[in-house]
Design a protein around this motif. Sequence first.
Motif, PDB file in Angstrom:
ATOM      1  N   LEU A  11      -5.450  -0.375  -9.637  1.00 52.23           N
ATOM      2  CA  LEU A  11      -4.498  -0.233  -8.539  1.00 52.23           C
ATOM      3  C   LEU A  11      -3.861   1.145  -8.561  1.00 52.23           C
ATOM      4  O   LEU A  11      -3.733   1.774  -9.614  1.00 52.23           O
ATOM      5  CB  LEU A  11      -3.395  -1.294  -8.639  1.00 52.23           C
ATOM      6  CG  LEU A  11      -3.829  -2.762  -8.747  1.00 52.23           C
ATOM      7  CD1 LEU A  11      -2.609  -3.642  -8.937  1.00 52.23           C
ATOM      8  CD2 LEU A  11      -4.620  -3.183  -7.514  1.00 52.23           C
ATOM      9  N   ALA A  12      -3.446   1.593  -7.379  1.00 51.01           N
ATOM     10  CA  ALA A  12      -2.601   2.781  -7.255  1.00 51.01           C
ATOM     11  C   ALA A  12      -1.336   2.372  -6.517  1.00 51.01           C
ATOM     12  O   ALA A  12      -1.393   1.577  -5.566  1.00 51.01           O
ATOM     13  CB  ALA A  12      -3.322   3.887  -6.491  1.00 51.01           C
ATOM     14  N   PHE A  13      -0.198   2.871  -6.971  1.00 53.08           N
ATOM     15  CA  PHE A  13       1.083   2.486  -6.393  1.00 53.08           C
ATOM     16  C   PHE A  13       1.716   3.680  -5.675  1.00 53.08           C
ATOM     17  O   PHE A  13       1.895   4.741  -6.272  1.00 53.08           O
ATOM     18  CB  PHE A  13       2.026   1.960  -7.474  1.00 53.08           C
ATOM     19  CG  PHE A  13       1.526   0.713  -8.146  1.00 53.08           C
ATOM     20  CD1 PHE A  13       1.717  -0.532  -7.573  1.00 53.08           C
ATOM     21  CD2 PHE A  13       0.835   0.796  -9.354  1.00 53.08           C
ATOM     22  CE1 PHE A  13       1.235  -1.680  -8.187  1.00 53.08           C
ATOM     23  CE2 PHE A  13       0.358  -0.351  -9.974  1.00 53.08           C
ATOM     24  CZ  PHE A  13       0.563  -1.596  -9.385  1.00 53.08           C
ATOM     25  N   LEU A  14       2.040   3.474  -4.397  1.00 58.67           N
ATOM     26  CA  LEU A  14       2.717   4.489  -3.602  1.00 58.67           C
ATOM     27  C   LEU A  14       4.021   3.888  -3.091  1.00 58.67           C
ATOM     28  O   LEU A  14       4.050   2.723  -2.669  1.00 58.67           O
ATOM     29  CB  LEU A  14       1.852   4.930  -2.428  1.00 58.67           C
ATOM     30  CG  LEU A  14       0.476   5.508  -2.774  1.00 58.67           C
ATOM     31  CD1 LEU A  14      -0.280   5.854  -1.497  1.00 58.67           C
ATOM     32  CD2 LEU A  14       0.603   6.739  -3.662  1.00 58.67           C
ATOM     33  N   ALA A  15       5.096   4.670  -3.104  1.00 58.62           N
ATOM     34  CA  ALA A  15       6.408   4.154  -2.731  1.00 58.62           C
ATOM     35  C   ALA A  15       7.104   5.078  -1.743  1.00 58.62           C
ATOM     36  O   ALA A  15       6.911   6.300  -1.772  1.00 58.62           O
ATOM     37  CB  ALA A  15       7.284   3.974  -3.973  1.00 58.62           C
ATOM     38  N   ALA A  24      10.533  -0.114  -7.973  1.00 58.12           N
ATOM     39  CA  ALA A  24       9.426  -1.068  -7.993  1.00 58.12           C
ATOM     40  C   ALA A  24       8.132  -0.381  -8.419  1.00 58.12           C
ATOM     41  O   ALA A  24       7.353  -0.941  -9.197  1.00 58.12           O
ATOM     42  CB  ALA A  24       9.263  -1.707  -6.611  1.00 58.12           C
ATOM     43  N   ARG A  25       7.901   0.823  -7.907  1.00 61.80           N
ATOM     44  CA  ARG A  25       6.696   1.559  -8.291  1.00 61.80           C
ATOM     45  C   ARG A  25       6.647   1.797  -9.797  1.00 61.80           C
ATOM     46  O   ARG A  25       5.609   1.591 -10.442  1.00 61.80           O
ATOM     47  CB  ARG A  25       6.626   2.898  -7.558  1.00 61.80           C
ATOM     48  CG  ARG A  25       5.268   3.578  -7.647  1.00 61.80           C
ATOM     49  CD  ARG A  25       5.377   5.068  -7.548  1.00 61.80           C
ATOM     50  NE  ARG A  25       5.920   5.614  -8.786  1.00 61.80           N
ATOM     51  CZ  ARG A  25       5.203   5.859  -9.871  1.00 61.80           C
ATOM     52  NH1 ARG A  25       3.905   5.620  -9.892  1.00 61.80           N
ATOM     53  NH2 ARG A  25       5.777   6.336 -10.946  1.00 61.80           N
ATOM     54  N   ASP A  26       7.768   2.215 -10.367  1.00 61.30           N
ATOM     55  CA  ASP A  26       7.813   2.478 -11.810  1.00 61.30           C
ATOM     56  C   ASP A  26       7.547   1.209 -12.611  1.00 61.30           C
ATOM     57  O   ASP A  26       6.788   1.222 -13.593  1.00 61.30           O
ATOM     58  CB  ASP A  26       9.170   3.065 -12.192  1.00 61.30           C
ATOM     59  CG  ASP A  26       9.383   4.464 -11.627  1.00 61.30           C
ATOM     60  OD1 ASP A  26       8.384   5.090 -11.231  1.00 61.30           O
ATOM     61  OD2 ASP A  26      10.546   4.912 -11.567  1.00 61.30           O
ATOM     62  N   ALA A  27       8.149   0.096 -12.178  1.00 61.89           N
ATOM     63  CA  ALA A  27       7.981  -1.163 -12.905  1.00 61.89           C
ATOM     64  C   ALA A  27       6.546  -1.671 -12.815  1.00 61.89           C
ATOM     65  O   ALA A  27       5.968  -2.122 -13.817  1.00 61.89           O
ATOM     66  CB  ALA A  27       8.963  -2.210 -12.364  1.00 61.89           C
ATOM     67  N   LEU A  28       5.958  -1.592 -11.642  1.00 61.00           N
ATOM     68  CA  LEU A  28       4.601  -2.092 -11.461  1.00 61.00           C
ATOM     69  C   LEU A  28       3.569  -1.206 -12.160  1.00 61.00           C
ATOM     70  O   LEU A  28       2.601  -1.703 -12.738  1.00 61.00           O
ATOM     71  CB  LEU A  28       4.280  -2.195  -9.970  1.00 61.00           C
ATOM     72  CG  LEU A  28       5.043  -3.290  -9.210  1.00 61.00           C
ATOM     73  CD1 LEU A  28       4.904  -3.090  -7.712  1.00 61.00           C
ATOM     74  CD2 LEU A  28       4.575  -4.677  -9.622  1.00 61.00           C
ATOM     75  N   LEU A  46       4.626   0.364  -1.263  1.00 63.96           N
ATOM     76  CA  LEU A  46       5.940  -0.237  -1.501  1.00 63.96           C
ATOM     77  C   LEU A  46       6.958   0.413  -0.573  1.00 63.96           C
ATOM     78  O   LEU A  46       7.276   1.593  -0.714  1.00 63.96           O
ATOM     79  CB  LEU A  46       6.345  -0.055  -2.962  1.00 63.96           C
ATOM     80  CG  LEU A  46       5.364  -0.646  -3.983  1.00 63.96           C
ATOM     81  CD1 LEU A  46       5.589  -0.052  -5.363  1.00 63.96           C
ATOM     82  CD2 LEU A  46       5.497  -2.163  -4.019  1.00 63.96           C
ATOM     83  N   GLY A  47       7.458  -0.357   0.383  1.00 65.00           N
ATOM     84  CA  GLY A  47       8.409   0.164   1.350  1.00 65.00           C
ATOM     85  C   GLY A  47       8.501  -0.775   2.531  1.00 65.00           C
ATOM     86  O   GLY A  47       8.323  -1.991   2.379  1.00 65.00           O
TER      87      GLY A  47
END
Length: 260
Positions: A11-15, A24-28, A46-47
Amino acid sequence: MFKAEPHVTRLAFLASDRSEAQEARDALALRYGDAGAESAQVIVALGGDGFMLEVLHAHMASGRPIYGMNRGSVGFLMNEYSEDDLLERINAAERAVIHPLSMRAVDAHGTVHNALAINEVSLLRQTRQTAKLRISIDGKVRLGELSCDGALVATPAGSTAYNLSAHGPIIPLDARVLALTPISAFRPRRWRGALLAHTARVSFEILEADKRPVSAVADNFEVRDVLEVHVAEDRDKSMIMLFDAGRSLEERVLAEQFSV
């Protein structure tokens, strides 16, 4: 073009810039790891809905599915936020394939602007003066003069956004139609818009453009002082959005028609 793999693990997380989205991005990322957008099988946004549109535009060419979780103010296009069982949710998710609208706008200087819209292309008056538009469908004039605050063409995915606020119809995703909706029409007062085949090409000519300037907006891309605008669905481009099982975009659009 990215090809989906059968089981998602990367996964890649964008916030968005909201503090709750960043947290949330940091936690995930700490819990599931962040493979980066180039290596990920799925991008997690995330938003709110506005940020989801930004991510869809930015990663349209990659073909990577986008799974959104609501960390903003509006979340119609987002899943509920939870840190638990994220990989299981994504692997069980339902897919929605979205085709954007292409906009070709010519401004008063003769400059041609091209843009894509996932929700809608809207024309809006720039001053206190009512806009006057001539509307053609597939090269045939269908409305010689519409006096209004503006008009828009919406995709099925965007039919529950600005289109709905302008009293346009909610469109099921598989209906293969577009909504043409006036914004505060003054004359003809009784015209409520039209449903068009998804293959239709819609053209707007701005009448009395010097006196009644109009802007054209494709999602969040704006062109001022336009003279003509052409809108059509671009079937050559597509985006994949992921929704939790039982909460597909089709289901949300259907449920919205029965909300009171």
